[in-house]
Design a protein around this motif. Sequence first.
Motif, PDB file in Angstrom:
ATOM      1  N   THR A 570      26.111 -22.685   7.278  1.00 52.24           N
ATOM      2  CA  THR A 570      26.334 -24.120   7.157  1.00 52.24           C
ATOM      3  C   THR A 570      25.004 -24.793   6.884  1.00 52.24           C
ATOM      4  OG1 THR A 570      27.447 -26.027   8.171  1.00 52.24           O
ATOM      5  CG2 THR A 570      26.047 -24.677   9.607  1.00 52.24           C
ATOM      6  N   ALA A 571      25.048 -26.100   6.607  1.00 55.65           N
ATOM      7  CA  ALA A 571      23.829 -26.896   6.412  1.00 55.65           C
ATOM      8  C   ALA A 571      24.113 -28.300   6.917  1.00 55.65           C
ATOM      9  CB  ALA A 571      23.411 -26.917   4.942  1.00 55.65           C
ATOM     10  N   ASN A 572      23.453 -28.680   8.007  1.00 53.19           N
ATOM     11  CA  ASN A 572      23.743 -29.963   8.640  1.00 53.19           C
ATOM     12  C   ASN A 572      22.482 -30.542   9.268  1.00 53.19           C
ATOM     13  OD1 ASN A 572      25.877 -31.920   9.625  1.00 53.19           O
ATOM     14  ND2 ASN A 572      24.946 -31.348  11.574  1.00 53.19           N
ATOM     15  N   ARG A 573      22.342 -31.841   9.131  1.00 54.98           N
ATOM     16  CA  ARG A 573      21.247 -32.584   9.759  1.00 54.98           C
ATOM     17  C   ARG A 573      21.788 -33.260  11.015  1.00 54.98           C
ATOM     18  NH1 ARG A 573      18.716 -37.911   9.324  1.00 54.98           N
ATOM     19  NH2 ARG A 573      16.421 -37.723   9.195  1.00 54.98           N
ATOM     20  N   PHE A 574      21.375 -32.749  12.174  1.00 60.04           N
ATOM     21  CA  PHE A 574      21.736 -33.359  13.451  1.00 60.04           C
ATOM     22  C   PHE A 574      20.790 -34.538  13.680  1.00 60.04           C
ATOM     23  CE2 PHE A 574      23.348 -29.099  13.676  1.00 60.04           C
ATOM     24  CZ  PHE A 574      24.464 -29.137  14.500  1.00 60.04           C
ATOM     25  N   GLU A 575      21.333 -35.738  13.712  1.00 56.54           N
ATOM     26  CA  GLU A 575      20.501 -36.929  13.858  1.00 56.54           C
ATOM     27  C   GLU A 575      19.967 -37.061  15.280  1.00 56.54           C
ATOM     28  OE1 GLU A 575      19.592 -39.135  11.413  1.00 56.54           O
ATOM     29  OE2 GLU A 575      20.509 -37.646  10.110  1.00 56.54           O
ATOM     30  N   ALA A 576      18.893 -37.818  15.428  1.00 55.40           N
ATOM     31  CA  ALA A 576      18.397 -38.162  16.756  1.00 55.40           C
ATOM     32  C   ALA A 576      19.519 -38.836  17.536  1.00 55.40           C
ATOM     33  CB  ALA A 576      17.191 -39.088  16.647  1.00 55.40           C
ATOM     34  N   GLY A 577      19.677 -38.452  18.794  1.00 56.18           N
ATOM     35  CA  GLY A 577      20.753 -38.975  19.620  1.00 56.18           C
ATOM     36  C   GLY A 577      22.005 -38.129  19.600  1.00 56.18           C
ATOM     37  N   HIS A 578      22.137 -37.255  18.586  1.00 54.98           N
ATOM     38  CA  HIS A 578      23.264 -36.327  18.540  1.00 54.98           C
ATOM     39  C   HIS A 578      22.997 -35.149  19.471  1.00 54.98           C
ATOM     40  CE1 HIS A 578      25.259 -37.620  14.534  1.00 54.98           C
ATOM     41  NE2 HIS A 578      24.537 -38.620  15.011  1.00 54.98           N
ATOM     42  N   ARG A 579      24.048 -34.399  19.743  1.00 53.36           N
ATOM     43  CA  ARG A 579      23.936 -33.170  20.527  1.00 53.36           C
ATOM     44  C   ARG A 579      24.446 -31.998  19.695  1.00 53.36           C
ATOM     45  NH1 ARG A 579      24.179 -34.035  26.462  1.00 53.36           N
ATOM     46  NH2 ARG A 579      24.102 -36.284  26.870  1.00 53.36           N
ATOM     47  N   LEU A 580      23.817 -30.877  19.853  1.00 55.45           N
ATOM     48  CA  LEU A 580      24.252 -29.629  19.237  1.00 55.45           C
ATOM     49  C   LEU A 580      25.095 -28.887  20.260  1.00 55.45           C
ATOM     50  CD1 LEU A 580      21.936 -27.329  17.150  1.00 55.45           C
ATOM     51  CD2 LEU A 580      23.554 -26.368  18.770  1.00 55.45           C
ATOM     52  N   ARG A 581      26.335 -28.547  19.884  1.00 58.31           N
ATOM     53  CA  ARG A 581      27.264 -27.941  20.843  1.00 58.31           C
ATOM     54  C   ARG A 581      27.796 -26.621  20.319  1.00 58.31           C
ATOM     55  NH1 ARG A 581      32.529 -31.312  22.365  1.00 58.31           N
ATOM     56  NH2 ARG A 581      33.828 -29.693  21.391  1.00 58.31           N
ATOM     57  N   ILE A 582      27.982 -25.683  21.227  1.00 59.20           N
ATOM     58  CA  ILE A 582      28.623 -24.407  20.938  1.00 59.20           C
ATOM     59  C   ILE A 582      29.833 -24.267  21.854  1.00 59.20           C
ATOM     60  CG2 ILE A 582      28.409 -21.896  21.044  1.00 59.20           C
ATOM     61  CD1 ILE A 582      26.844 -23.063  18.752  1.00 59.20           C
TER      62      ILE A 582
END
Length: 641
Positions: A570-582
């Motif tokens: 994949t290719a994604n820009r997680f913005e500031a304030g976002h969370r990365l979740r699994i």
Amino acid sequence: MTQTTNNTDTTDTTDTAPLEHLADPGVWRRTLGVPLRDGVVLAADLYSHAARPEPRPVILERTPYGRRQIRGSDQNRHDEPLPTPEETSAYFVRAGYHVVRQDCRGRGDSQGTFVKYLGEGPDGADTIEWIAAQPWCDGRVAMMGVSYSAHAQSAAAAESPGHLAAMFMDSGGFASAYEAGMRMGGAFELKQVTWAFRHGEESPEAARDPLVRKAFEGTDLRDWFTVLPWRPGVSPLRQVGPYEDYLLDQWRNDSFGAYWRQPAIYGRGHYDRFPDVPTLHMSSWYDPYVRSTIENFTAMGRLKDSPAYLVMGPWTHGHRCVTYAGDVDFGPAATLSDNLDASYLSFRRHWFDAVLRHDGDPESIPRVRYFLMGGGDGRRDEAGRMRHGGQWRTDTRWPPSGTRETAFYCHTSGELSERPPAERQAWVEYDFDPADPVPTLGGQVTSGEPVMVGGAFDQVPDARFYGAREPYLPLNARPDVISLVTPPLAEPLVVAGPVTARLFISSTAVDTDFTVKLVDVHPPNDDYPHGFAMNLTEGIFRCRFHKSFEHPEPLVPGEIYEIEIAAPDTANRFEAGHRLRIDISSSDFPRFDVNSGTGDPEAVTRRKVIATNRIHMDAEHPSAVLLWTGPDQPGQADDSA
């Protein structure tokens, strides 16, 4: 799969064949019969610039869906109606090529018996060599096409046709069908079930027999998904035996063996036979063929001298001229038309010109173009979709330059971080009930209707999704879903490349599945007061294949195993304030068949066993997800359009 057809007589292959002057000035169409090595003749249309055309490069497209039929994946521009095959072919004729569109064996007007995928190699190679010998061909035959027509290209390439000159493979071309497109991680992709039902409904048997048509019309396929697996004579395909036979045979070949090594569906084992010609590999982040596309691109770039190119958009299967996938919109930059080129037609023509014309410049085409999702404001647009945004980027490699593999470790607290666990013993466990699987909410799905659809969705089910039920709580509220999340990001984080989960697991069952899903968690706003948990990619692994996919072996209950779950890139820009979740669980249904827990193949078992599954998260067993990460680099944005 086999399918018989009522074939019409194919037309003579000589200049006496009927000739049509199309509405487009200066474009002619002649119906031809292409003889194959076994005596079968395939119907094809030659589009040319004159009644007696001069030699030119030929662009060949082979299809099982009717060589004169309009398809949604032929969309040229986001603001135009679908072009006809005649309009598409005329465009390339005006650009200096001849075009041949051919019905696959046993389809349309072609003779013979249709065998899904497996017969396309020899038939394609014979067609290429026959075209190259015609006086209107200059000896070079290129191929193009979407989905099945892309599979037909890689199948033909595995036969080493001497006059193949280039391949434009869009949303298909099997690197290994066992790992992408038909199975993944040992699990069976149930889009093969929905495909078989839909095409059984359109089969010659159904066309000939009104009772068969009536049986299909009175069947709700969603009901039949409650009684999987199907058995011979006990399925909605029982009226069309060849389809039922094909599907059950495919489903029951659960181990990697001779069936999966056939050239047409296993490019990886036959890359050395692929001609050394320019290739373009195109797909999208919500397409089932992400892994095949990227593997084919990587292998051709490594093994051949001719250039290989990669294009990855944010769409679902073949939908390159829309800005959205599911409930998420990626903005006006998302379409191929008006961004990578004026249209899909001109995009292909510029590529063919660059790699086939004597004055073409292959280096003028970027080797890698990919859409980096993210950057939107996260609000709801007028169509009701979440604005996630994104932009096109170029590079010379994949994963992109500047990225590195980064481990994000799982912690029993629910935290996901780059800090490895320090506990001596730690785990999270849950009961997995095969009778209550986790429902599929979008993802890399095609041909799933009416049971499932692909794309990006908030991971909160509603009535649209098969298996969802009230009160429609978030998926990660289920006790059989382990959800691990980072703190809100202090600055943007780019994730671009493969996604791999390395988990230490144990189970009370002799077999079970583990799934992993990567999610971008948008913070709350007025439109989405609970936030928006957007799925990016997901993978699955069937544990009886913990030693190899060739030789399944049961788990020893309670013993700890290290497994690897490979999810598509994949290719994604997680913005500031976002969370990365699994999210980790043990099912993703109806996208994949459900592991019964018995150790028996899913296509034959009638029993189900509840498994207590454990993910270990301690210093000795540091379960983690590996992502290719890099800083935000706006200087790489693609402004070529």
